[in-house]
Design a protein around this motif. Structure first.
Motif, PDB file in Angstrom:
ATOM      1  N   TRP A  23      99.286  64.066  54.777  1.00  0.00           N
ATOM      2  CA  TRP A  23      99.614  64.518  56.130  1.00  0.00           C
ATOM      3  C   TRP A  23      99.658  66.036  56.152  1.00  0.00           C
ATOM      4  CZ3 TRP A  23     104.303  61.172  58.232  1.00  0.00           C
ATOM      5  CH2 TRP A  23     103.822  59.907  58.581  1.00  0.00           C
ATOM      6  N   ILE A  24      99.303  66.599  57.301  1.00  0.00           N
ATOM      7  CA  ILE A  24      99.404  68.043  57.486  1.00  0.00           C
ATOM      8  C   ILE A  24      99.890  68.317  58.905  1.00  0.00           C
ATOM      9  CG2 ILE A  24      96.940  68.233  58.080  1.00  0.00           C
ATOM     10  CD1 ILE A  24      97.008  71.015  56.696  1.00  0.00           C
ATOM     11  N   GLU A  60     101.556  72.775  57.055  1.00  0.00           N
ATOM     12  CA  GLU A  60     102.364  72.258  55.952  1.00  0.00           C
ATOM     13  C   GLU A  60     101.839  70.896  55.532  1.00  0.00           C
ATOM     14  OE1 GLU A  60     106.443  72.222  57.014  1.00  0.00           O
ATOM     15  OE2 GLU A  60     106.618  74.404  57.111  1.00  0.00           O
ATOM     16  N   LYS A  61     101.728  70.702  54.210  1.00  0.00           N
ATOM     17  CA  LYS A  61     101.061  69.514  53.684  1.00  0.00           C
ATOM     18  C   LYS A  61     102.033  68.608  52.928  1.00  0.00           C
ATOM     19  CE  LYS A  61      98.291  72.067  51.245  1.00  0.00           C
ATOM     20  NZ  LYS A  61      98.635  73.397  51.756  1.00  0.00           N
ATOM     21  N   SER A  94     102.393  68.252  48.618  1.00  0.00           N
ATOM     22  CA  SER A  94     102.124  69.673  48.510  1.00  0.00           C
ATOM     23  C   SER A  94     100.964  69.908  47.545  1.00  0.00           C
ATOM     24  CB  SER A  94     103.360  70.425  48.015  1.00  0.00           C
ATOM     25  OG  SER A  94     103.565  70.181  46.632  1.00  0.00           O
ATOM     26  N   THR A 116      93.255  71.549  47.689  1.00  0.00           N
ATOM     27  CA  THR A 116      93.300  71.315  49.137  1.00  0.00           C
ATOM     28  C   THR A 116      91.918  71.166  49.744  1.00  0.00           C
ATOM     29  OG1 THR A 116      95.386  72.535  49.310  1.00  0.00           O
ATOM     30  CG2 THR A 116      94.120  72.259  51.333  1.00  0.00           C
ATOM     31  N   ASP A 172     106.380  70.127  53.672  1.00  0.00           N
ATOM     32  CA  ASP A 172     105.834  70.465  52.357  1.00  0.00           C
ATOM     33  C   ASP A 172     106.969  70.625  51.351  1.00  0.00           C
ATOM     34  OD1 ASP A 172     104.657  71.705  50.126  1.00  0.00           O
ATOM     35  OD2 ASP A 172     103.149  72.680  51.366  1.00  0.00           O
TER      36      ASP A 172
END
Length: 322
Positions: A116-117, A121-122, A125, A133, A253
């Motif tokens: 998810w992002i 923010e992911k 992480s 990424t 994140d």
């Protein structure tokens, strides 16, 4: 006052705040009235023929926790859309493209993200995901339409897209596959019990709970002696190689969250912590030298619990007013 993180995750929290059954009810009651199959209970759907499949239309911003075939058709230019998919902790998500009609040359796009992002923010992480990424994105317009099936590395995945021309859209089928050793997980519910095992692998795993919670660790096996250490600026477990840390904050994140406590060594017993943050993460760091295992349970923190400490509780964090 609600934080920016809570506003960003508002529609997600609507789904995640309910129990599994209530989540599906919330999801289904927005479905079109001319599709009665969508209103059937999950148990009843399992009893139907295997040839039947759950189907419904997608919204521009949407959240799904069940398998099925989902279609998005633009009724107007849709420039900022995202669909979030979540499974049980022990599941991976596969997204298959069944039909795609978008204008890649006209700046449309359709991308799957492994995780998810939100607002850059992911989860997981970059420190916890096995891929860089740049490799976590699969862009339909850049793959020559050859990669029509994408599998996530954890129990969450998402599609984000932009479609300019009304009438254009896509259809995907979402399936769930078993994951023998779940690593990075977002919890669907504010309470539960989970055992995380990392079998001789050099990797980091995070379990994220998007609620203020009481978390109780009942068993930790790292192959070391007993011990429990609170996080201090000059101390911690960074040099140990295998440890568990508790994180709290307002970020999706984990790498941007505040470290609250380190557990450096194995123990059998009980360590409890009240964390009043928007997001709570239990993160295991593994060197690959041991079979690391941690068992914990959690439930949503209520106001009464903020006033009553238990003898086996360590410090409380992130409460309103602190």
């Amino acid at each position: 006052m609600p934080s920016a993180f809570q506003f960003q995750c508002h529609f997600i929290l609507i789904f995640l705040a309910a129990s599994r059954g209530e989540t599906r009810y919330l999801e289904m009651r927005d479905a079109s009235e001319d599709e009665p199959f969508l209103l059937l209970s999950e148990d009843l759907k399992r009893e139907l023929s295997a040839e039947q499949i759950y189907r419904r239309s997608l919204r521009c911003i949407d959240m799904l926790s069940i398998e099925g075939q989902f279609t998005f058709t633009a009724d107007q230019p849709q420039l900022h859309c995202a669909n979030f998919f979540i499974g049980e902790p022990e599941e991976l998500i596969t997204i298959d493209y069944d039909f795609v009609n978008i204008d890649c040359q006209g700046n449309d796009f359709l991308k799957v993200f492994d995780g998810w992002i939100l607002k850059g923010e992911k989860f997981p992480s970059s420190l916890d995901h096995p891929l860089p990424t740049s490799q976590r994105y699969v862009d339909f317009c850049e793959t020559d339409n050859t990669q029509r099936s994408i599998r996530s590395s954890q129990n969450v995945a998402m599609i984000f897209f932009r479609i300019h021309q009304p009438g254009n859209g896509f259809t995907v089928t979402v399936k769930k596959n078993p994951n023998l050793f779940p690593c990075n997980v977002i919890s669907q519910t504010p309470s539960g019990r989970f055992t995380m095992v990392i079998p001789h692998q050099h990797r980091n795993c995070s379990f994220s709970i998007i609620y203020p919670v009481v978390i109780k660790i009942s068993d930790l096996i790292l192959g070391h002696l007993n011990g429990l250490f609170l996080k201090k600026p000059s101390a911690g477990c960074a040099g140990v190689g295998d440890f568990v840390e508790l994180l709290g904050g307002t970020s999706l994140d984990p790498s941007k969250m505040f470290p609250l406590a380190d557990l450096c060594h194995s123990f059998h017993g009980s360590a409890q912590m009240k964390i009043g943050c928007d997001n709570t993460v239990l993160r295991m760091v593994s060197s690959g030298k041991h079979i690391n295992r941690v068992t914990f349970e959690y439930h949503q923190l209520d106001l009464q619990e903020t006033e009553n400490r238990k003898e086996n509780s360590i410090e409380e964090f992130c409460f309103p007013g602190i």
